[in-house]
Design a protein around this motif. Structure first.
Motif, PDB file in Angstrom:
ATOM      1  N   PHE A   7       0.839  -1.213   0.000  1.00  0.00           N
ATOM      2  CA  PHE A   7       0.000   0.000   0.000  1.00  0.00           C
ATOM      3  C   PHE A   7       0.870   1.258   0.000  1.00  0.00           C
ATOM      4  CE2 PHE A   7      -1.935   3.293   2.768  1.00  0.00           C
ATOM      5  CZ  PHE A   7      -2.939   3.705   1.909  1.00  0.00           C
ATOM      6  N   VAL A   8       1.861   1.300   0.847  1.00  0.00           N
ATOM      7  CA  VAL A   8       2.724   2.486   0.944  1.00  0.00           C
ATOM      8  C   VAL A   8       3.473   2.707  -0.364  1.00  0.00           C
ATOM      9  CG1 VAL A   8       4.766   3.434   2.098  1.00  0.00           C
ATOM     10  CG2 VAL A   8       2.930   2.395   3.452  1.00  0.00           C
ATOM     11  N   ASP A   9       3.990   1.637  -0.950  1.00  0.00           N
ATOM     12  CA  ASP A   9       4.713   1.787  -2.218  1.00  0.00           C
ATOM     13  C   ASP A   9       3.805   2.332  -3.318  1.00  0.00           C
ATOM     14  OD1 ASP A   9       6.969   0.843  -0.984  1.00  0.00           O
ATOM     15  OD2 ASP A   9       6.816  -1.200  -1.796  1.00  0.00           O
ATOM     16  N   ARG A  10       2.592   1.787  -3.406  1.00  0.00           N
ATOM     17  CA  ARG A  10       1.660   2.269  -4.428  1.00  0.00           C
ATOM     18  C   ARG A  10       1.289   3.722  -4.184  1.00  0.00           C
ATOM     19  NH1 ARG A  10      -1.157  -2.505  -3.205  1.00  0.00           N
ATOM     20  NH2 ARG A  10      -2.753  -1.257  -2.150  1.00  0.00           N
ATOM     21  N   ARG A  11       0.989   4.035  -2.957  1.00  0.00           N
ATOM     22  CA  ARG A  11       0.507   5.374  -2.640  1.00  0.00           C
ATOM     23  C   ARG A  11       1.600   6.424  -2.860  1.00  0.00           C
ATOM     24  NH1 ARG A  11      -3.531   8.145  -0.352  1.00  0.00           N
ATOM     25  NH2 ARG A  11      -2.891  10.079   0.687  1.00  0.00           N
ATOM     26  N   ARG A  12       2.795   6.109  -2.453  1.00  0.00           N
ATOM     27  CA  ARG A  12       3.872   7.095  -2.610  1.00  0.00           C
ATOM     28  C   ARG A  12       4.243   7.288  -4.072  1.00  0.00           C
ATOM     29  NH1 ARG A  12       8.333   6.654   2.118  1.00  0.00           N
ATOM     30  NH2 ARG A  12       9.201   8.276   0.777  1.00  0.00           N
ATOM     31  N   ALA A  13       4.078   6.243  -4.871  1.00  0.00           N
ATOM     32  CA  ALA A  13       4.328   6.403  -6.303  1.00  0.00           C
ATOM     33  C   ALA A  13       3.324   7.363  -6.931  1.00  0.00           C
ATOM     34  CB  ALA A  13       4.263   5.043  -6.987  1.00  0.00           C
ATOM     35  N   LEU A  14       2.102   7.405  -6.366  1.00  0.00           N
ATOM     36  CA  LEU A  14       1.058   8.274  -6.919  1.00  0.00           C
ATOM     37  C   LEU A  14       0.980   9.630  -6.245  1.00  0.00           C
ATOM     38  CD1 LEU A  14      -1.830   5.640  -7.225  1.00  0.00           C
ATOM     39  CD2 LEU A  14      -0.523   6.647  -9.100  1.00  0.00           C
ATOM     40  N   HIS A  15       1.223   9.676  -4.936  1.00  0.00           N
ATOM     41  CA  HIS A  15       0.943  10.896  -4.178  1.00  0.00           C
ATOM     42  C   HIS A  15       2.149  11.457  -3.438  1.00  0.00           C
ATOM     43  CE1 HIS A  15      -3.308  10.134  -4.912  1.00  0.00           C
ATOM     44  NE2 HIS A  15      -3.148   8.897  -4.454  1.00  0.00           N
ATOM     45  N   GLY A  16       3.298  10.825  -3.533  1.00  0.00           N
ATOM     46  CA  GLY A  16       4.439  11.311  -2.783  1.00  0.00           C
ATOM     47  C   GLY A  16       4.268  11.052  -1.300  1.00  0.00           C
ATOM     48  N   THR A  17       4.802  11.955  -0.479  1.00  0.00           N
ATOM     49  CA  THR A  17       4.799  11.750   0.967  1.00  0.00           C
ATOM     50  C   THR A  17       3.624  12.466   1.646  1.00  0.00           C
ATOM     51  OG1 THR A  17       6.346  13.595   1.190  1.00  0.00           O
ATOM     52  CG2 THR A  17       7.277  11.365   1.127  1.00  0.00           C
ATOM     53  N   VAL A  18       2.440  12.251   1.112  1.00  0.00           N
ATOM     54  CA  VAL A  18       1.221  12.818   1.699  1.00  0.00           C
ATOM     55  C   VAL A  18       0.601  11.765   2.616  1.00  0.00           C
ATOM     56  CG1 VAL A  18      -1.076  13.726   1.233  1.00  0.00           C
ATOM     57  CG2 VAL A  18       0.824  14.282  -0.298  1.00  0.00           C
ATOM     58  N   ARG A  19       0.305  12.166   3.848  1.00  0.00           N
ATOM     59  CA  ARG A  19      -0.292  11.217   4.790  1.00  0.00           C
ATOM     60  C   ARG A  19      -1.705  10.827   4.341  1.00  0.00           C
ATOM     61  NH1 ARG A  19       2.223  10.704   9.852  1.00  0.00           N
ATOM     62  NH2 ARG A  19       4.010  12.116  10.047  1.00  0.00           N
ATOM     63  N   PRO A  20      -2.015   9.551   4.335  1.00  0.00           N
ATOM     64  CA  PRO A  20      -3.375   9.118   3.958  1.00  0.00           C
ATOM     65  C   PRO A  20      -4.357   9.377   5.088  1.00  0.00           C
ATOM     66  CG  PRO A  20      -2.063   7.225   4.587  1.00  0.00           C
ATOM     67  CD  PRO A  20      -1.134   8.408   4.627  1.00  0.00           C
ATOM     68  N   GLU A  21      -5.622   9.423   4.745  1.00  0.00           N
ATOM     69  CA  GLU A  21      -6.664   9.527   5.747  1.00  0.00           C
ATOM     70  C   GLU A  21      -6.803   8.187   6.476  1.00  0.00           C
ATOM     71  OE1 GLU A  21      -8.328  12.243   6.550  1.00  0.00           O
ATOM     72  OE2 GLU A  21      -7.238  13.411   5.017  1.00  0.00           O
ATOM     73  N   ARG A  22      -7.346   8.262   7.651  1.00  0.00           N
ATOM     74  CA  ARG A  22      -7.548   7.060   8.472  1.00  0.00           C
ATOM     75  C   ARG A  22      -8.385   6.025   7.720  1.00  0.00           C
ATOM     76  NH1 ARG A  22      -7.393   6.415  14.262  1.00  0.00           N
ATOM     77  NH2 ARG A  22      -8.829   4.805  15.016  1.00  0.00           N
ATOM     78  N   GLU A  23      -9.442   6.485   7.038  1.00  0.00           N
ATOM     79  CA  GLU A  23     -10.325   5.567   6.311  1.00  0.00           C
ATOM     80  C   GLU A  23      -9.591   4.871   5.172  1.00  0.00           C
ATOM     81  OE1 GLU A  23     -10.993   8.679   7.094  1.00  0.00           O
ATOM     82  OE2 GLU A  23     -12.518   8.370   8.653  1.00  0.00           O
ATOM     83  N   GLN A  24      -8.645   5.536   4.548  1.00  0.00           N
ATOM     84  CA  GLN A  24      -7.893   4.927   3.452  1.00  0.00           C
ATOM     85  C   GLN A  24      -6.996   3.806   3.968  1.00  0.00           C
ATOM     86  OE1 GLN A  24      -6.203   8.728   2.179  1.00  0.00           O
ATOM     87  NE2 GLN A  24      -7.326   8.584   0.244  1.00  0.00           N
ATOM     88  N   ILE A  25      -6.394   4.019   5.119  1.00  0.00           N
ATOM     89  CA  ILE A  25      -5.571   2.958   5.710  1.00  0.00           C
ATOM     90  C   ILE A  25      -6.445   1.772   6.093  1.00  0.00           C
ATOM     91  CG2 ILE A  25      -4.044   2.374   7.631  1.00  0.00           C
ATOM     92  CD1 ILE A  25      -3.198   5.336   7.698  1.00  0.00           C
ATOM     93  N   ALA A  26      -7.589   2.047   6.703  1.00  0.00           N
ATOM     94  CA  ALA A  26      -8.490   0.967   7.104  1.00  0.00           C
ATOM     95  C   ALA A  26      -8.950   0.156   5.906  1.00  0.00           C
ATOM     96  CB  ALA A  26      -9.691   1.548   7.852  1.00  0.00           C
TER      97      ALA A  26
END
Length: 887
Positions: free
Chosen positions: A124-143
């Motif tokens: 999840f972190v690898d995918r997200r950082r490839a798309l959004h950089g170092t932006v913290r995800p919302e709690r619901e997105q992690i869940a």
């Protein structure tokens, strides 16, 4: 992917099917005859035991691996499908920012589920950082990303923090001074080791998959044992026929089985498949007998007796900490009452008078709770072997010392001839505190075969015969006087713990809300169901479910604020501080109710709990090569005992903690406490402080660090001193002393109720805890957060169910038995009130149980606040809520 790696399955000479694939960067070839699951190949053939097998049904996520970068549950993935693929297990992610984040943010407790979370979160972190950089995800997105994973310890708040921090890049580099990623954390910890950078000593091992649990051990010549279990709820075993097959009987002395799933015998094989095949060859001749399966009929005496005579009743297992401490009558299948009353005749008279003259001053109701199953993610497991007349046990237990003592007694050995080990334990919650059937079977099979034998329960066995909090039926009546003060309380509690006895629910109401007269009676309704076992605050959450809802209802009738009424009735100054803080919360005075589909409510509940300790706990300190080694026969099932011991010694000696190593989980060292009854830390810390003082004296000076290098071989033993005012009782109960004073808890919860679908969503929980000094803040918060999560499961989801005709447990998998996931977790805030235990050496007591007691009642009161409907039956299922609302 190179062409040499991307090969399909091939057939070798002799018909053996081989597949070649890449695992953590290395090419491996394995045979896949018999179509094994990927998890079996990784664990048993490649020794990648970080991948854990828990549910075998794709529900829990503990066995997650990455295949070509995509997460996949390996228990449902045929090994043959890995041909030509690139596989990454948790061992291959030891340097990943997510692994560092989980360790640094303490996103774990027992650690058994942690590898699966790390593997999924890394993707999840690898995918997200490839798309959004170092932006913290919302709690619901992690869940949503981690929805397929379960943590029975409830360490979800830490997991939210860890994943968000990894996404933000907070752990892209290792902290200064830590060892390189992947360095083994076992053995002596050098100065500057990575252990010093994390809240929990063993966190790096648990996040990189190197922590070895009983289920992971595979010594040379290992045999696997399986237990043959009764298919009948009640039967007499006339004979066991196995031909020339070596077999170990596990029947009680009278040869009667009393529940479906009761152990009958055990056999072993070279692997589990061979053991199961051997079990299938055993013929058991059962004389099937009538069974008592309906608790309602059992209470009336209409069902056949579970125990026919006094001798069999004495063998009844216990579902509480002290199963048959208080003698009680037996009338058929009803045992009781055992009473902890206080002026009971006065209480009954006052309630009867109030019913007649002032009915508005009486609150009455019948409250029920379903059975809640422990289901630790590491099941009951034991590996036994004999060597030169000594029995060695590797066992998943909460009481390594007690298991060794009981094994010596059971198998007729001198105590020094039994050595038990529990280096890592994947959860327990109360069900792993005795000589359980897996231990007995492993020992007897090992003696029979002259080889090491491991017995590990399958998930269906764990959910059937691994223990559960008994269900209950509570009849309550409460009266107040003209001034609105508590005048009388009556509570009759029937505990339904199957063949077990010792329910203690009503008795706990003696200690709340002053000294008003009260009649408190506990009964056991015995049926042909598996036995219950002590579960995190035995009887406490059940008692609170009824009492705290009744208090809330009385506040409504009196037109008083529920917190203010509790504070007036409750004379405990520690809880007064919690009430004051709770009343000032914006959460308490926030928006409530509503008339639309979604309605919000806020509820409160309070609880107290006994302060328990092991008064003979010892800690040994030995100086070895400039390091202080702290030893104690305690174990760590996720509560942090190893870390607590290490830091207590380091603080007392004024040492950097890298110069202290804690060795626990070995029975052949000085006496340590059981990890149960919230007694571990208040037993361990004072003993560690005493040992440190003795070592300082032995070294002859205050600068311990300067003297260590020349002190090799110096050894001292410290003991837990008595409390300054002694203990509440002059004797111990099963080795446990009752200390003076009660811990306290006040919780406030906000819920959202969907009145169309009947769903209840906890939004926020504030948990105030009064347990004195907190020795390890981060670990204590994790414990309290997990306790809230387990309380949410008790209130809303968990319901052990059995076939009313056969007695077979129906909720024998983690899909049918629902425990909370990360998406069910509200925002949890923990507040510690650290006063009130100055008489205790170290100033603090246990908190693992008090933190879960009020949660279910707190949620029920919030549901009533939102809807006006009072939930009397737990769990609060959607169908019950909709029926109560008349929709």
């Amino acid at each position: 992917m190179t062409a040499s790696v991307a090969q399909a399955a091939t057939t070798h000479g002799g018909g053996v099917r081989l597949v070649e694939f890449e695992v953590n960067g290395a090419r491996r070839t394995v045979d896949v005859d018999g179509d094994p699951a990927a998890v079996d190949v990784l664990r048993d053939r490649l020794d990648l035991t970080g991948t854990k097998l828990v549910c075998a049904g794709g529900v829990c996520g503990a066995c997650t691996i990455q295949v070509d970068g995509e997460p996949r549950v390996s228990c449902l993935t045929p090994a043959a499908r890995l041909a030509g693929r690139r596989v990454t297990t948790v061992e291959g992610l030891s340097g990943h920012p997510v692994a560092r984040a989980f360790a640094a943010e303490d996103a774990l407790q027992c650690g058994y589920c942690t590898p699966g979370f790390v593997v999924e979160a890394a993707a999840f972190v690898d995918r997200r950082r490839a798309l959004h950089g170092t932006v913290r995800p919302e709690r619901e997105q992690i869940a949503e990303a981690l929805a397929g994973h379960l943590c029975r310890c409830g360490a979800y708040e830490g997991i939210f923090r860890a994943v968000a921090a990894a996404c933000a890049g907070d752990h892209d580099t290792a902290p200064p001074g830590t060892a390189p990623p992947g360095t083994a954390a076992a053995g002596p910890a050098p100065i500057g080791s990575r252990q010093a950078a994390v809240p929990r000593v063993e966190a790096p091992e648990k996040t990189d998959g190197s922590a070895r649990y009983t289920t992971d051990l595979h010594p040379e010549g290992l045999l696997e044992g399986v237990i043959i279990r009764s298919p009948h709820a009640h039967a007499h075993v006339r004979s066991l026929e196995a031909g020339d097959l070596p077999l170990v009987p596990l029947l009680p002395p009278d040869g009667v089985v009393r529940y479906v799933g009761q152990p009958v015998a055990a056999v072993a094989g070279t692997d589990r498949a061979a053991a199961r095949a051997a079990a299938a060859r055993v013929t058991v001749d059962y004389e099937v007998l009538p069974a008592a399966l309906d608790a309602r009929l059992a209470r009336t005496g209409e069902d056949p007796p579970v125990y026919e005579d006094k001798a069999s009743r004495k063998r009844a297992p216990g579902s509480g900490e002290t199963p048959q401490l208080v003698p009680a009558r037996w009338r058929g299948n009803l045992r009781g009452p055992s009473a902890m009353s206080k002026r009971p005749a006065v209480a009954v008279r006052r309630i009867q008078e109030a019913r007649t003259q002032y009915p508005e001053r009486v609150v009455e109701g019948v409250f029920t709770t379903a059975a809640q199953t422990h289901t630790p993610l590491e099941p009951h497991a034991c590996l036994a072997h004999w060597s030169d007349g000594t029995l060695h046990l590797q066992v998943s237990t909460q009481s390594v010392k007690r298991v060794a003592e009981l094994a010596a007694e059971r198998f007729g050995l001198p105590p020094e001839r039994v050595v038990a080990r529990a280096v890592h334990v994947g959860g327990g919650f109360g069900c792993k505190m005795g000589l359980t059937s897996d231990v007995v079977a492993a020992v007897e099979l090992s003696r029979l075969h002259g080889a090491p034998v491991r017995v590990v329960l399958d998930r269906d066995e764990e959910l059937t015969d691994g223990g559960y909090r008994p269900g209950s039926r509570i009849r309550l009546a409460m009266a107040v006087d003209a001034a609105g003060d508590l005048s009388a309380l009556a509570m009759d509690a029937d505990s339904d713990g199957g063949v077990s006895v010792g329910g203690s629910v009503a008795a706990l109401a003696r200690f709340m809300y002053g000294k008003a007269p009260r009649r408190l009676r506990d009964f056991d309704t015995v049926t042909h169901q598996p036995p219950g076992a002590p579960f995190r605050g035995p009887g406490g959450p059940t008692m609170c479910w009824a009492l705290e809802q009744a208090v809330d209802e009385m506040a409504r009738r009196l037109g008083q604020d529920p917190i203010a009424l509790r504070r007036r009735w409750d004379g405990n100054p520690k809880r007064h501080a919690l009430y004051d803080r709770a009343a000032a919360l914006p959460l308490w005075s926030g928006r409530r109710g509503g008339t639309g589909r979604f309605r919000r409510g806020v509820g409160v509940a309070a609880a107290n709990w006994l302060y328990l300790l092991d008064p003979v706990t010892e800690v040994e300190l030995a100086v070895e090569d400039g390091i202080v080694v702290a030893r104690c026969a305690v174990q760590d099932m996720g509560t942090g005992s190893r870390t607590v011991l290490r830091r207590a010694v380091a603080d007392a000696l004024g040492l950097h903690e890298a110069r202290v190593r804690a060795e626990i989980g070995h029975s052949d060292t000085v006496h340590g406490p059981t990890s149960g009854g919230s007694r571990t830390t208040p037993s361990l810390v004072p003993a560690a402080a005493d040992a440190a003082a003795r070592l300082r004296e032995a070294l002859g000076g205050s600068d311990v660090a300067a003297r260590l290098d020349a002190a090799h071989g110096v050894r001292v033993t410290g003991r837990r001193p008595r409390d300054h005012r002694g203990f509440a009782l002059p004797f111990t109960l099963g080795g446990v002393a009752i200390g003076r004073g009660f811990t306290g808890s006040v919780q406030v919860a906000e819920v959202e109720v969907d009145t169309r679908l009947g769903r209840i969503r906890p939004l926020r929980v504030w948990s105030g805890i009064a347990a004195g000094r907190i020795h390890e803040d981060r670990l204590a918060r994790s414990q309290c957060e997990g306790a809230v999560v387990q309380g949410i499961g008790y209130a809303l989801y968990e319901e052990r169910r059995a076939d009313p005709v056969t007695g077979r447990v129906l909720t024998d998998n983690l899909e049918d038995y629902r425990i909370p996931g990360i998406g069910d977790t509200p925002e949890i805030t923990v507040h510690f009130h650290q006063e009130g235990f100055g008489h205790v050496p170290g100033g603090g007591v246990g908190l693992g149980e008090i933190a879960t007691l009020p949660t279910a009642a707190c949620l029920a009161n919030a549901v009533h606040d939102a809807t006006g409907w009072r939930p009397y039956d737990m769990p609060i299922r959607p169908d019950r809520l909709l029926e109560g609302l008349g929709t």
